[in-house]
Design an enzyme around this catalytic site. Structure first.
Site, PDB file in Angstrom:
ATOM      1  N   ASN A   1      26.700  24.992  11.349  1.00 28.29           N
ATOM      2  CA  ASN A   1      25.577  23.598  11.751  1.00 28.29           C
ATOM      3  C   ASN A   1      24.644  23.155  10.796  1.00 28.29           C
ATOM      4  O   ASN A   1      24.255  24.496  10.295  1.00 28.29           O
ATOM      5  CB  ASN A   1      25.736  23.886  13.258  1.00 28.29           C
ATOM      6  CG  ASN A   1      24.697  25.025  13.504  1.00 28.29           C
ATOM      7  OD1 ASN A   1      24.545  25.665  13.304  1.00 28.29           O
ATOM      8  ND2 ASN A   1      23.767  24.746  15.037  1.00 28.29           N
TER       9      ASN A   1
ATOM     10  N   GLU B   1      20.983  21.370  10.329  1.00 29.53           N
ATOM     11  CA  GLU B   1      19.794  19.922  11.116  1.00 29.53           C
ATOM     12  C   GLU B   1      19.293  19.455   9.821  1.00 29.53           C
ATOM     13  O   GLU B   1      19.174  19.733   8.396  1.00 29.53           O
ATOM     14  CB  GLU B   1      19.806  21.004  12.005  1.00 29.53           C
ATOM     15  CG  GLU B   1      20.613  21.679  13.040  1.00 29.53           C
ATOM     16  CD  GLU B   1      19.213  22.607  14.007  1.00 29.53           C
ATOM     17  OE1 GLU B   1      18.535  22.757  13.731  1.00 29.53           O
ATOM     18  OE2 GLU B   1      20.038  22.529  15.079  1.00 29.53           O
ATOM     19  N   ASN B   2      18.540  18.521  10.042  1.00 30.99           N
ATOM     20  CA  ASN B   2      18.320  17.909   9.677  1.00 30.99           C
ATOM     21  C   ASN B   2      16.280  17.692   9.861  1.00 30.99           C
ATOM     22  O   ASN B   2      16.652  17.238  11.078  1.00 30.99           O
ATOM     23  CB  ASN B   2      19.100  16.498   8.831  1.00 30.99           C
ATOM     24  CG  ASN B   2      18.435  16.090   8.176  1.00 30.99           C
ATOM     25  OD1 ASN B   2      17.594  15.193   7.733  1.00 30.99           O
ATOM     26  ND2 ASN B   2      18.427  15.997   6.451  1.00 30.99           N
TER      27      ASN B   2
ATOM     28  N   GLU C   1      31.873  22.429  13.524  1.00 35.36           N
ATOM     29  CA  GLU C   1      33.302  21.819  13.085  1.00 35.36           C
ATOM     30  C   GLU C   1      33.378  20.782  12.284  1.00 35.36           C
ATOM     31  O   GLU C   1      34.246  20.976  11.748  1.00 35.36           O
ATOM     32  CB  GLU C   1      33.592  21.213  15.039  1.00 35.36           C
ATOM     33  CG  GLU C   1      33.606  22.492  16.134  1.00 35.36           C
ATOM     34  CD  GLU C   1      32.323  21.984  16.524  1.00 35.36           C
ATOM     35  OE1 GLU C   1      31.252  22.231  16.088  1.00 35.36           O
ATOM     36  OE2 GLU C   1      31.976  21.831  17.935  1.00 35.36           O
TER      37      GLU C   1
ATOM     38  N   CYS D   1      31.782  19.354  20.726  1.00 28.18           N
ATOM     39  CA  CYS D   1      30.536  18.008  21.354  1.00 28.18           C
ATOM     40  C   CYS D   1      31.150  17.069  21.672  1.00 28.18           C
ATOM     41  O   CYS D   1      32.454  17.202  20.915  1.00 28.18           O
ATOM     42  CB  CYS D   1      29.460  17.899  20.600  1.00 28.18           C
ATOM     43  SG  CYS D   1      29.532  17.421  19.283  1.00 28.18           S
TER      44      CYS D   1
ATOM     45  N   CYS E   1      32.639  16.189  18.551  1.00 29.01           N
ATOM     46  CA  CYS E   1      33.636  16.180  17.458  1.00 29.01           C
ATOM     47  C   CYS E   1      34.524  16.484  18.326  1.00 29.01           C
ATOM     48  O   CYS E   1      35.569  16.835  17.551  1.00 29.01           O
ATOM     49  CB  CYS E   1      32.964  17.881  17.370  1.00 29.01           C
ATOM     50  SG  CYS E   1      31.313  18.683  16.125  1.00 29.01           S
TER      51      CYS E   1
HETATM   52  N1  THU Z   1      26.493  22.291  17.703  1.00 31.06           N
HETATM   53  C1  THU Z   1      27.603  22.173  16.926  1.00 31.06           C
HETATM   54  O1  THU Z   1      27.236  22.799  15.484  1.00 31.06           O
HETATM   55  N2  THU Z   1      28.262  22.231  17.306  1.00 31.06           N
HETATM   56  C2  THU Z   1      28.845  21.807  18.825  1.00 31.06           C
HETATM   57  O2  THU Z   1      30.000  21.071  19.103  1.00 31.06           O
HETATM   58  C3  THU Z   1      27.816  22.084  19.306  1.00 31.06           C
HETATM   59  C4  THU Z   1      26.401  21.521  18.957  1.00 31.06           C
HETATM   60  C5  THU Z   1      24.984  22.138  16.740  1.00 31.06           C
HETATM   61  C6  THU Z   1      24.271  20.968  16.360  1.00 31.06           C
HETATM   62  C7  THU Z   1      22.992  21.729  17.033  1.00 31.06           C
HETATM   63  O3  THU Z   1      22.746  22.131  15.318  1.00 31.06           O
HETATM   64  C8  THU Z   1      22.743  22.485  18.179  1.00 31.06           C
HETATM   65  O4  THU Z   1      24.371  23.354  17.769  1.00 31.06           O
HETATM   66  C9  THU Z   1      22.204  22.133  18.804  1.00 31.06           C
HETATM   67  O5  THU Z   1      22.228  21.076  19.618  1.00 31.06           O
END
Ligand code: THU
Length: 142
Positions: free
Chosen positions: A56, A58-59, A69, A99, A102
């Site tokens: 993951n 983030e920004n 994913e 999520c 995804c």
């Molecule tokens: N996140 C994922 O990488 N995949 C998911 O399916 C659920 C959430 C990440 C997004 C964010 O960077 C962190 O988890 C918290 O939500």
């Protein structure tokens, strides 16, 4: 295995599932998570046998962040992989499942893709289609 009363079957060998989870776990060391401090890793198994990792990212503009994913699947696509067999998702923080966005993204590459993750302390294997009932797919665009 029984989960929520539903009998769960093994779709891929345990050793392969564990290998994919380990790959997803290893990837999390590179997660860019200054806002949530919630690292997630993913490992995609392509039909070629290659494994593609994702993290993951983030920004500062929160919605611009992307899940592990989709990064892993993008990596597989951009390396010319012509089919996806399985994807594992892992977070060192505990249980995780894909999520909603995804789930939609995974389904695009095949409803039979095996999705592997930890839930209630157990390893779950399921098909992409099970994670998104009544899904909107390319069939609806015909
Ligand atoms: N996140 C994922 O990488 N995949 C998911 O399916 C659920 C959430 C990440 C997004 C964010 O960077 C962190 O988890 C918290 O939500």
């Amino acid at each position: 295995m029984r989960l929520g009363g539903i009998l769960k079957i093994k779709l891929i060998e345990d050793t392969l599932a564990q290998q994919l989870l380990a790959s997803a776990s290893a990837a999390t060391s590179l997660s860019h998570v200054p806002y949530s401090n919630f690292p997630v890793g993913a490992a995609v198994l392509g039909k070629s046998g290659r494994i593609y990792q994702g993290i993951n990212i983030e920004n500062a503009s929160y919605p611009a962040g992307i899940c592990a994913e989709r990064v892993a699947l993008g990596c597989a696509c951009s390396n010319g992989e012509d089919g996806i067999v399985a994807i594992a998702i892992f977070s060192p923080k505990g249980d995780i499942s894909p999520c909603g966005i995804c789930r939609q993204f995974i389904l695009e590459f095949g409803e039979s893709i095996v999705v592997v993750f930890h839930w209630n302390g157990k390893v779950v294997q399921c098909r992409a289609r099970e994670l998104l009932p009544y899904a909107f797919t390319k069939e609806h665009l015909k």
